[in-house]
Design an enzyme around this catalytic site. Sequence first.
Site, PDB file in Angstrom:
ATOM      1  N   HIS A 101       0.823  -1.211   0.000  1.00 31.26           N
ATOM      2  CA  HIS A 101       0.000   0.000   0.000  1.00 31.26           C
ATOM      3  C   HIS A 101       0.856   1.259   0.000  1.00 31.26           C
ATOM      4  O   HIS A 101       0.377   2.346   0.313  1.00 31.26           O
ATOM      5  CB  HIS A 101      -0.985  -0.017   1.172  1.00 31.26           C
ATOM      6  CG  HIS A 101      -2.168  -0.886   0.896  1.00 31.26           C
ATOM      7  ND1 HIS A 101      -2.757  -0.949  -0.349  1.00 31.26           N
ATOM      8  CD2 HIS A 101      -2.878  -1.723   1.671  1.00 31.26           C
ATOM      9  CE1 HIS A 101      -3.776  -1.783  -0.324  1.00 31.26           C
ATOM     10  NE2 HIS A 101      -3.869  -2.283   0.897  1.00 31.26           N
ATOM     11  N   ASP A 163      -5.287   5.123  10.009  1.00 26.62           N
ATOM     12  CA  ASP A 163      -6.706   5.253   9.652  1.00 26.62           C
ATOM     13  C   ASP A 163      -7.234   3.977   8.992  1.00 26.62           C
ATOM     14  O   ASP A 163      -8.416   3.684   9.061  1.00 26.62           O
ATOM     15  CB  ASP A 163      -6.909   6.403   8.655  1.00 26.62           C
ATOM     16  CG  ASP A 163      -6.617   7.752   9.292  1.00 26.62           C
ATOM     17  OD1 ASP A 163      -6.465   7.806  10.516  1.00 26.62           O
ATOM     18  OD2 ASP A 163      -6.551   8.739   8.546  1.00 26.62           O
ATOM     19  N   GLU A 276      -8.463  14.237  14.810  1.00 27.25           N
ATOM     20  CA  GLU A 276      -7.955  14.468  13.467  1.00 27.25           C
ATOM     21  C   GLU A 276      -8.706  15.681  12.900  1.00 27.25           C
ATOM     22  O   GLU A 276      -9.387  16.398  13.635  1.00 27.25           O
ATOM     23  CB  GLU A 276      -8.137  13.238  12.559  1.00 27.25           C
ATOM     24  CG  GLU A 276      -7.141  12.130  12.834  1.00 27.25           C
ATOM     25  CD  GLU A 276      -6.946  11.143  11.680  1.00 27.25           C
ATOM     26  OE1 GLU A 276      -7.447  11.395  10.566  1.00 27.25           O
ATOM     27  OE2 GLU A 276      -6.279  10.107  11.897  1.00 27.25           O
TER      28      GLU A 276
HETATM   29  C1  LIG Z   1      -5.914   3.713   2.165  1.00 26.52           C
HETATM   30  C2  LIG Z   1      -4.615   3.936   2.922  1.00 26.52           C
HETATM   31  C3  LIG Z   1      -4.660   4.626   4.136  1.00 26.52           C
HETATM   32  C4  LIG Z   1      -3.477   4.831   4.856  1.00 26.52           C
HETATM   33  N1  LIG Z   1      -3.558   5.482   6.052  1.00 26.52           N
HETATM   34  C5  LIG Z   1      -2.455   5.684   6.768  1.00 26.52           C
HETATM   35  C6  LIG Z   1      -2.510   6.316   8.048  1.00 26.52           C
HETATM   36  O1  LIG Z   1      -3.559   6.717   8.506  1.00 26.52           O
HETATM   37  N2  LIG Z   1      -1.357   6.464   8.727  1.00 26.52           N
HETATM   38  C7  LIG Z   1      -0.172   6.016   8.231  1.00 26.52           C
HETATM   39  O2  LIG Z   1       0.843   6.146   8.925  1.00 26.52           O
HETATM   40  N3  LIG Z   1      -0.083   5.425   7.035  1.00 26.52           N
HETATM   41  C8  LIG Z   1      -1.196   5.257   6.299  1.00 26.52           C
HETATM   42  N4  LIG Z   1      -1.101   4.662   5.078  1.00 26.52           N
HETATM   43  C9  LIG Z   1       0.224   4.373   4.540  1.00 26.52           C
HETATM   44  C10 LIG Z   1       0.730   3.016   5.009  1.00 26.52           C
HETATM   45  O3  LIG Z   1       0.923   2.997   6.397  1.00 26.52           O
HETATM   46  C11 LIG Z   1       2.074   2.687   4.382  1.00 26.52           C
HETATM   47  O4  LIG Z   1       1.979   2.760   3.000  1.00 26.52           O
HETATM   48  C12 LIG Z   1       2.538   1.297   4.794  1.00 26.52           C
HETATM   49  O5  LIG Z   1       3.829   1.094   4.324  1.00 26.52           O
HETATM   50  C13 LIG Z   1       1.649   0.281   4.211  1.00 26.52           C
HETATM   51  O6  LIG Z   1       1.951  -0.997   4.714  1.00 26.52           O
HETATM   52  P1  LIG Z   1       2.148  -2.174   3.689  1.00 26.52           P
HETATM   53  O7  LIG Z   1       1.998  -3.432   4.406  1.00 26.52           O
HETATM   54  O8  LIG Z   1       1.257  -1.972   2.526  1.00 26.52           O
HETATM   55  O9  LIG Z   1       3.661  -1.870   3.304  1.00 26.52           O
HETATM   56  P2  LIG Z   1       4.430  -2.068   1.897  1.00 26.52           P
HETATM   57  O10 LIG Z   1       3.927  -1.021   0.952  1.00 26.52           O
HETATM   58  O11 LIG Z   1       4.305  -3.473   1.479  1.00 26.52           O
HETATM   59  O12 LIG Z   1       5.878  -1.743   2.353  1.00 26.52           O
HETATM   60  C14 LIG Z   1       6.207  -0.439   2.801  1.00 26.52           C
HETATM   61  C15 LIG Z   1       7.693  -0.372   3.150  1.00 26.52           C
HETATM   62  O13 LIG Z   1       7.956  -1.225   4.267  1.00 26.52           O
HETATM   63  C16 LIG Z   1       8.878  -2.249   3.900  1.00 26.52           C
HETATM   64  N5  LIG Z   1       8.426  -3.463   4.573  1.00 26.52           N
HETATM   65  C17 LIG Z   1       7.262  -4.140   4.412  1.00 26.52           C
HETATM   66  N6  LIG Z   1       7.209  -5.174   5.251  1.00 26.52           N
HETATM   67  C18 LIG Z   1       8.349  -5.143   5.979  1.00 26.52           C
HETATM   68  C19 LIG Z   1       8.902  -5.956   7.021  1.00 26.52           C
HETATM   69  N7  LIG Z   1       8.249  -7.010   7.499  1.00 26.52           N
HETATM   70  N8  LIG Z   1      10.109  -5.607   7.524  1.00 26.52           N
HETATM   71  C20 LIG Z   1      10.796  -4.529   7.067  1.00 26.52           C
HETATM   72  N9  LIG Z   1      10.337  -3.742   6.077  1.00 26.52           N
HETATM   73  C21 LIG Z   1       9.117  -4.046   5.545  1.00 26.52           C
HETATM   74  C22 LIG Z   1       8.831  -2.330   2.398  1.00 26.52           C
HETATM   75  O14 LIG Z   1      10.030  -2.846   1.854  1.00 26.52           O
HETATM   76  C23 LIG Z   1       8.604  -0.872   2.037  1.00 26.52           C
HETATM   77  O15 LIG Z   1       9.804  -0.139   2.104  1.00 26.52           O
HETATM   78  C24 LIG Z   1      -2.241   4.401   4.335  1.00 26.52           C
HETATM   79  C25 LIG Z   1      -2.198   3.707   3.108  1.00 26.52           C
HETATM   80  C26 LIG Z   1      -3.376   3.470   2.418  1.00 26.52           C
HETATM   81  C27 LIG Z   1      -3.316   2.733   1.117  1.00 26.52           C
END
Ligand SMILES: Cc1cc2nc3c(=O)[nH]c(=O)nc-3n(C[C@H](O)[C@H](O)[C@H](O)COP(=O)(O)OP(=O)(O)OC[C@H]3O[C@@H](n4cnc5c(N)ncnc54)[C@H](O)[C@@H]3O)c2cc1C
Length: 418
Positions: A101, A163, A276
């Site tokens: 994400h 969120d 917020e």
């Molecule tokens: C609809 C939506 C709402 C959101 N709302 C918020 C919010 O309210 N607050 C907020 O803070 N963020 C928010 N986000 C952003 C979100 O927190 C970050 O994009 C987060 O990285 C998403 O987690 P993921 O599992 O999709 O990570 P990924 O996109 O899969 O990875 C993100 C990063 O973390 C690394 N990574 C993933 N897993 C691991 C692991 N196990 N160990 C080490 N590194 C790792 C990846 O290599 C990459 O660099 C939102 C995103 C979306 C799509």
Amino acid sequence: MTENNIILSKALAMLCLASIVVLTQGQITPSPPSNLPKNLATKLRTDPETLSQASTDYGHIVHVNASAVFEPTSVNDIIELIKYSNSIEKPFTIAARGQAHSVNGQAMAQNGVVVNMTHLGDFRNGSGIIVSDKYVDVGGEQIWIDVLHATLKRGLTPLSWTDYLYLSVGGTLSNAGIGGQTFRFGPQISNVLELDVVTGKGDLITCSSGKNSETFYAVLGGLGQYGIITRARIALGPAPSRVKWLRLLYTDFSAFSRDQEHLISLNGTNAADYVEGLILINKPPLDLTFFPESDQQRITSLVTEYGVVYTIELVKYYNPNSQEQVKKEVANLVKDLKFVPTFLFEKDVSYEEFLDRVHADELFLRSKGLWEVPHPWVNLFIPKSGILDFNEGVIKGIILKQNITVEVFLLYPMNRNK
Ligand SMILES: Cc1cc2nc3c(=O)[nH]c(=O)nc-3n(C[C@H](O)[C@H](O)[C@H](O)COP(=O)(O)OP(=O)(O)OC[C@H]3O[C@@H](n4cnc5c(N)ncnc54)[C@H](O)[C@@H]3O)c2cc1C
């Protein structure tokens, strides 16, 4: 006035297709790492569909081709993959991928190997989330909604949330994990007691503020660059069962900002549990689904008249046996706030329904085919001293003046010391 606070501004410019640049990196034809030991090679996938999935994310802006996707069935697989890469003449790039994400390709690896963390979760055999009295041990690949469900069964809950809950624990802890509870408890990374991390050398290290602290603080908010989180121990507190969820509308930015600052300065039972803010702009899509239908017309009129309306969103948690008490607390919280008279709206929902509120938006967007489109998104931290200028210069001076379409625009304060 002190300079202790910062304001987070988050905006999603929806479907501004003209301004989206699709970067297709990784033009070299990818090839899987050769001579991999057999036990690792069988876990590599190189079929076009898997590679294509790993070359995109929620942002749909950056596309980077990996050579292969690695599907670990144990933490040991990740250790061996990293050690193997370090043992060859030209080590390959390795990126962990949680729920992807991210919006700018952060979980991609150009000509390298993407580690599909979700796959690891399928092999945990029930050990992915283990709840104790004061904390929960969670696999880095687990998603927050599952952490919520598991802890609620024991009447417990993590204290700080994003969120949206369909994000992986490793993904948000690699960033910060910020939301409406951050002003009280800090971001999610301030609520981690211990981590298991596979480092860039392929060592599995248990770390905390008192043990291997350099690794601990490097990995938390480390953008996935300092190791792969395979377990996080997260602090818990008692879970409330219900919430009073309020939105208060302002036409005067100074009053809005002052009231937000006031709300995050309160402590103890006087304090809100979540603060917020969001901005309603006189341009479609104007999302008024939170508000009662009977009030939507007068809210639309207010937005039309002023061009922009600022909204404070605040929440007070409670349990059914404290219904009267919470009413008094809410009345006390809002009594001196300077919102537009009569423009206060309140909902009463379960704790889980409140925390999982963005999922409903996701389902709606998916049903309209709008989940798989480009999502440009920017997060800015603005010092308190600059927030009035930000309103004049950016919100009024650019967004309103240039008639820019903004789908979601959140604006809320945090205490810098958290
Ligand atoms: C609809 C939506 C709402 C959101 N709302 C918020 C919010 O309210 N607050 C907020 O803070 N963020 C928010 N986000 C952003 C979100 O927190 C970050 O994009 C987060 O990285 C998403 O987690 P993921 O599992 O999709 O990570 P990924 O996109 O899969 O990875 C993100 C990063 O973390 C690394 N990574 C993933 N897993 C691991 C692991 N196990 N160990 C080490 N590194 C790792 C990846 O290599 C990459 O660099 C939102 C995103 C979306 C799509």
